[in-house]
Design an enzyme around this catalytic site. Structure first.
Site, short mmCIF file in Angstrom:
data_model
loop_
_atom_site.label_atom_id
_atom_site.label_comp_id
_atom_site.label_asym_id
_atom_site.label_seq_id
_atom_site.Cartn_x
_atom_site.Cartn_y
_atom_site.Cartn_z
N ASN A 9 -3.55 -11.77 -5.31
CA ASN A 9 -3.54 -10.50 -4.39
C ASN A 9 -4.16 -10.28 -4.72
O ASN A 9 -4.90 -8.91 -5.90
CB ASN A 9 -2.87 -9.54 -3.94
CG ASN A 9 -3.72 -8.37 -2.40
OD1 ASN A 9 -4.32 -8.46 -2.39
ND2 ASN A 9 -2.70 -7.53 -2.32
N TRP A 10 -6.28 -10.32 -4.70
CA TRP A 10 -6.83 -10.34 -5.11
C TRP A 10 -8.08 -8.65 -4.86
O TRP A 10 -8.67 -8.18 -5.90
CB TRP A 10 -8.73 -11.24 -5.49
CG TRP A 10 -8.46 -11.98 -5.91
CD1 TRP A 10 -6.89 -12.26 -6.16
CD2 TRP A 10 -9.03 -13.26 -5.81
NE1 TRP A 10 -7.39 -14.04 -6.58
CE2 TRP A 10 -8.54 -14.22 -6.01
CE3 TRP A 10 -10.52 -13.29 -5.44
CZ2 TRP A 10 -9.41 -15.77 -6.58
CZ3 TRP A 10 -11.07 -14.73 -5.21
CH2 TRP A 10 -10.55 -16.05 -5.97
N LYS A 11 -6.92 -8.17 -3.92
CA LYS A 11 -7.49 -6.72 -3.60
C LYS A 11 -9.70 -6.53 -3.82
O LYS A 11 -9.78 -7.62 -3.33
CB LYS A 11 -6.90 -5.16 -4.44
CG LYS A 11 -5.73 -5.64 -4.65
CD LYS A 11 -5.35 -4.45 -4.50
CE LYS A 11 -3.43 -4.59 -5.19
NZ LYS A 11 -2.80 -3.58 -5.55
N HIS A 95 -0.12 -4.48 3.73
CA HIS A 95 -0.02 -3.18 2.26
C HIS A 95 -0.05 -2.44 1.83
O HIS A 95 -0.91 -1.47 3.25
CB HIS A 95 -1.21 -4.00 1.51
CG HIS A 95 -1.35 -4.12 -0.12
ND1 HIS A 95 -1.47 -2.78 -0.70
CD2 HIS A 95 -0.77 -4.38 -1.15
CE1 HIS A 95 -1.26 -3.16 -2.09
NE2 HIS A 95 -0.63 -4.25 -2.44
N GLU A 97 -1.62 -0.42 0.38
CA GLU A 97 -2.88 0.41 -0.18
C GLU A 97 -3.53 0.66 1.56
O GLU A 97 -4.57 1.13 2.27
CB GLU A 97 -4.04 -0.38 -0.28
CG GLU A 97 -3.01 -0.23 -1.96
CD GLU A 97 -3.99 -1.44 -2.99
OE1 GLU A 97 -4.45 -2.09 -2.91
OE2 GLU A 97 -3.04 -0.73 -3.85
N GLU A 167 7.30 -4.20 -2.11
CA GLU A 167 6.07 -3.56 -3.01
C GLU A 167 6.53 -2.06 -3.49
O GLU A 167 5.91 -1.43 -2.63
CB GLU A 167 5.36 -3.75 -2.92
CG GLU A 167 4.66 -5.01 -3.26
CD GLU A 167 3.32 -5.71 -3.33
OE1 GLU A 167 3.17 -6.37 -3.76
OE2 GLU A 167 2.20 -4.54 -2.37
N GLY A 173 -0.31 -1.43 -9.78
CA GLY A 173 -0.95 -0.92 -10.41
C GLY A 173 -0.69 0.09 -11.62
O GLY A 173 -1.38 0.97 -12.61
N SER A 213 3.07 -4.27 -10.81
CA SER A 213 2.83 -4.93 -12.25
C SER A 213 4.15 -5.70 -12.88
O SER A 213 4.51 -5.72 -13.27
CB SER A 213 3.66 -3.14 -12.45
OG SER A 213 2.62 -2.48 -12.48
N GLY A 234 -1.04 -8.61 -7.89
CA GLY A 234 -2.41 -7.52 -8.03
C GLY A 234 -3.20 -7.94 -9.16
O GLY A 234 -3.54 -8.96 -9.42
N GLY A 235 -3.08 -7.07 -10.30
CA GLY A 235 -4.01 -6.88 -10.76
C GLY A 235 -3.97 -8.12 -11.97
O GLY A 235 -4.93 -8.91 -12.39
P1 13P Z 1 -0.38 -4.89 -9.09
O1 13P Z 1 0.55 -6.01 -9.96
O2 13P Z 1 -1.42 -4.85 -9.89
O3 13P Z 1 0.53 -4.14 -9.99
O4 13P Z 1 -0.04 -5.06 -7.89
C1 13P Z 1 0.42 -5.19 -6.79
C2 13P Z 1 0.36 -5.46 -5.48
O5 13P Z 1 -0.47 -4.68 -4.61
C3 13P Z 1 0.17 -6.78 -5.19
O6 13P Z 1 -0.09 -6.81 -3.63
#
Ligand code: 13P
Length: 259
Positions: A9-11, A95, A97, A167, A173, A213, A234-235
């Site tokens: 997920n590149w957000k 998600h 967010e 999640e 994050g 994470s 994510g990251g």
């Molecule tokens: P991180 O891997 O940066 O913690 O993010 C997880 C995430 O929200 C993937 O959708």
């Protein structure tokens, strides 16, 4: 046998040229693992079409991070699942967010999920509790509500693949991943819920992913858990070498479990 799945997920990262360069760079490194693991890139909507074009003859899948609940109409700023149908493989729905920062409700997410399925898209549905809910021992209650509401009215025989991503919000994050045992326990509960909400067969066939994470350092211990069928990253999905190592370790876990 459920297929394993790793989604990146590149957000809200990368410009269009940066995203295209990244996809081109990572593609040859990921392709050797696509036989063992479903690999999905989730770029921002603006570059989705370009990246789908770059990956047209590749087993690497692309997905949207969000899509609306109507096929068309006066919904300024929204993209519709009908716009994605036919060339985009997946859509991520729910998600945290989107839930927390954009106020998406369980009812809206049910409509989004239904609209995505109606348009033949595969779905990754994200659920998870906040830190406050976790500390109040409300994880089961929250995840049950999110999952049951999102899947309300979904036919067990719907042809699309519906993956669930657990999640925990406190792990996203933060560098503080859930323990593999905690994740496995919640995922076992999710599989029981899926059996009730859809069907036992469907529950058995549904990939359940962990997100929060995920790194090359913890992927091995996560994939040792029997209920964990992959990850939503994510990251670490923005760093080519890290994402490739996560996919590689996931593929290796298939070999380990068969050997
Ligand atoms: P991180 O891997 O940066 O913690 O993010 C997880 C995430 O929200 C993937 O959708």
């Amino acid at each position: 046998m459920r297929r394993l799945l790793v989604a990146g997920n590149w957000k809200m990262h990368f410009t269009v040229p940066e995203g295209m360069r990244f996809a081109e760079e990572i593609r040859p490194a990921l392709e050797p693992y696509a036989g063992a693991v479903d690999i999905v890139l989730l770029p921002p909507a603006l570059m989705l079409w370009e990246i789908a074009g770059l990956l047209r003859n590749s087993p690497i899948r692309v997905g949207a991070q969000n899509a609306g609940w109507e096929d068309e109409g006066p919904f300024t700023g929204e993209i519709s699942p009908r716009m994605l149908a036919g060339w985009c493989d997946d859509v991520l729905i729910g998600h945290s967010e989107r839930r927390q920062l954009f106020g998406e409700t369980d009812e809206q997410l049910n409509r989004k999920l239904t609209a995505a399925l109606r348009n033949g898209l595969d779905v990754i549905l994200a659920v998870g509790e906040t830190l406050e809910e976790n500390e109040a021992s409300r994880t089961e209650e929250v995840v049950t509500r999110q999952l049951t509401a999102a899947l309300y009215g979904v036919a067990p025989a719907v042809p699309s693949r519906i993956a669930i991503a657990y999640e925990p919000v406190w792990a996203i994050g933060t560098g503080r991943a859930a323990t593999p045992e905690h994740a496995n326990q919640v995922m076992r509960m999710i599989r029981r819920l899926l059996a009730k909400a859809l069907s036992p067969t469907r529950a058995n066939d549904t990939p359940i992913l962990y997100g929060g994470s995920v790194t090359p350092g913890n992927i091995g211990s996560l994939m040792e858990q029997p209920e964990i069928d992959g990850t939503l990253v994510g990251g670490a999905s923005l760093k080519a070498d890290q994402f490739v190592r996560i996919v590689e370790a996931t593929a290796a876990s298939v070999v380990a479990s068969q050997g």
